[in-house]
Write an enzyme that holds these catalytic residues in place. Sequence first.
Site, PDB file in Angstrom:
ATOM      1  CG  ASP A 174      -5.497  -6.681 -10.105  1.00  0.00           C
ATOM      2  OD1 ASP A 174      -6.459  -6.150 -10.695  1.00  0.00           O
ATOM      3  OD2 ASP A 174      -5.481  -6.854  -8.878  1.00  0.00           O
ATOM      4  CB  SER A 175      -6.514 -10.746 -14.145  1.00  0.00           C
ATOM      5  OG  SER A 175      -6.441 -11.534 -12.969  1.00  0.00           O
ATOM      6  N   GLY A 176      -8.131  -9.164 -11.672  1.00  0.00           N
ATOM      7  CA  GLY A 176      -9.283  -9.394 -10.817  1.00  0.00           C
ATOM      8  C   GLY A 176      -9.230 -10.767 -10.177  1.00  0.00           C
ATOM      9  N   GLY A 177      -8.435 -11.649 -10.747  1.00  0.00           N
ATOM     10  CA  GLY A 177      -8.366 -13.036 -10.263  1.00  0.00           C
ATOM     11  C   GLY A 177      -7.975 -13.120  -8.796  1.00  0.00           C
ATOM     12  CG  PHE A 178      -4.595 -11.769  -5.471  1.00  0.00           C
ATOM     13  CD1 PHE A 178      -3.870 -12.897  -5.110  1.00  0.00           C
ATOM     14  CD2 PHE A 178      -4.791 -10.782  -4.522  1.00  0.00           C
ATOM     15  CE1 PHE A 178      -3.342 -13.028  -3.824  1.00  0.00           C
ATOM     16  CE2 PHE A 178      -4.269 -10.898  -3.240  1.00  0.00           C
ATOM     17  CZ  PHE A 178      -3.539 -12.025  -2.896  1.00  0.00           C
ATOM     18  CG  ASP A 230      -3.670 -15.786 -12.397  1.00  0.00           C
ATOM     19  OD1 ASP A 230      -4.451 -14.842 -12.143  1.00  0.00           O
ATOM     20  OD2 ASP A 230      -2.609 -15.945 -11.783  1.00  0.00           O
ATOM     21  CD  GLN A 284      -0.581 -18.486 -10.051  1.00  0.00           C
ATOM     22  OE1 GLN A 284      -0.019 -18.981  -9.060  1.00  0.00           O
ATOM     23  NE2 GLN A 284      -1.144 -17.288 -10.015  1.00  0.00           N
ATOM     24  N   GLY A 292       1.224 -16.074  -7.313  1.00  0.00           N
ATOM     25  CA  GLY A 292       1.031 -17.117  -6.314  1.00  0.00           C
ATOM     26  C   GLY A 292       2.191 -17.296  -5.359  1.00  0.00           C
ATOM     27  CG  ASP A 351       2.158  -5.502  -7.147  1.00  0.00           C
ATOM     28  OD1 ASP A 351       2.522  -6.551  -7.707  1.00  0.00           O
ATOM     29  OD2 ASP A 351       1.205  -5.470  -6.349  1.00  0.00           O
ATOM     30  CB  CYS A 379      14.337  10.576   2.689  1.00  0.00           C
ATOM     31  SG  CYS A 379      12.912  10.523   1.592  1.00  0.00           S
ATOM     32  CB  CYS A 416      10.174  12.142   0.017  1.00  0.00           C
ATOM     33  SG  CYS A 416       9.588  12.146   1.726  1.00  0.00           S
ATOM     34  CB  CYS A 453      12.233  13.695   4.341  1.00  0.00           C
ATOM     35  SG  CYS A 453      11.720  12.068   4.913  1.00  0.00           S
ATOM     36  CG  HIS A 461       9.212   8.644   4.190  1.00  0.00           C
ATOM     37  ND1 HIS A 461      10.448   9.145   3.815  1.00  0.00           N
ATOM     38  CD2 HIS A 461       9.449   7.459   4.820  1.00  0.00           C
ATOM     39  CE1 HIS A 461      11.391   8.291   4.215  1.00  0.00           C
ATOM     40  NE2 HIS A 461      10.807   7.267   4.823  1.00  0.00           N
TER      41      HIS A 461
HETATM   42 ZN   LIG Z   1      11.110  10.968   2.958  1.00  0.00          ZN
END
Ligand SMILES: [Zn+2]
Length: 374
Positions: free
Chosen positions: A89-93, A143, A194, A221, A271, A309, A311, A314, A340
């Site tokens: 990310d840009s660091g902005g947030f 931004d 934005q 945003g 994300d 699942c 994973c 699990c 998980h």
């Molecule tokens: Zn799992």
Amino acid sequence: MYEVIARDGRAKSARFRTVHGVIETPVFMNVGTIGAIKGAVSTEDLENIDTQVLLCNTYHLHVRPGDEIVRKLGGLHKMVVWDKPILTDSGGFQVFSLAGLRKIKEEGVTFQSHIDGHRIFMGPEESMRIQSNLGSTIAMAFDECPDSTLGRDYIKPSVERTTRWLVRCKEEMDRLNSLPDTINPKQMLFGINQGGVFSDIRIEHAKEIAKLDLDGYAIGGLAVGETHDEMYRVLDDVVPHLPADKPTYLMGVGTPANILEAVDRGVDFFDCVYPTRNGRHGHAYTNQGKLNLMNAKFELDERPLDETCNCPTCRRYTRAYIRHLLKAKEMLGMRLLVLHNLAFYNNMMTEIREAIRSGNFKEYKEDKLNKLQG
Ligand SMILES: [Zn+2]
């Protein structure tokens, strides 16, 4: 570079080629803030749960260990031992949400480090230089991320400045990529739309930034105070104005239901910290709804977290054991849950891609939303 494989209504599934390999979309990027997933999950673990993209935070890495250090170590990929795509990310947030006292000017923002309080200046050029030192696959534009509940009087001039900052980001990224000693000379740049909850401002901004022919476009945003319905309405209005031949990324969103709704509106990158944060707090996402492993009813429950699942958690461990670890505050409990939950999100994205590619996304979405309610 970006090839749409299938469409189902407004939902789309694509292949995005990068210097670090192909990203199949829709994709959920796993958030590794300082170069690691919170909850003691390693990049080796991420390989075992089919993570496609690792997301790292520029602000955090700039403050510690420092992007010059990362550069000297050969860049983020080498430092964290991960050869697939990384988005920074840009660091902005973080500058706008985490840092102490800050001052915004045309050149950029002066703020205080949340670690030791020292003054830092960050503008479009600084953000691009830091991300170039990190050598990520995809860099995000710097931004301003204003509170979505602010009025037009604040949002409109802020968005106009974000457009001017984006032009400066692109110029600086082009310059950095042309230098002989750049870590990743093929680093891509995504712009960020934005405009708060004002569709007219967002649409105008989308048209403006589309002219810059960037590698991808994000919607920023959102999920910062407005209702889900407002967010879906903004997506309905804005996504059609972003370039259809570039990836669309909805930043920081969200719950599995939010993701299903946004995919249905044409978004392909996501994300969110929910799977990791909820895992650390003892909550597991499953196809029977969310479970709170601190609940006494799991004391003798010998089933895996989610019986559907496959994973690493699990395949091996029971709800009773994980509950015991959490109660005893043993770190492994948290780690198994985070692993998980990330696998649950990654698996859902695989199902979404398969559903779009076989033309039954609507049915899949309704079925999944019913399951998620438990
Ligand atoms: Zn799992």
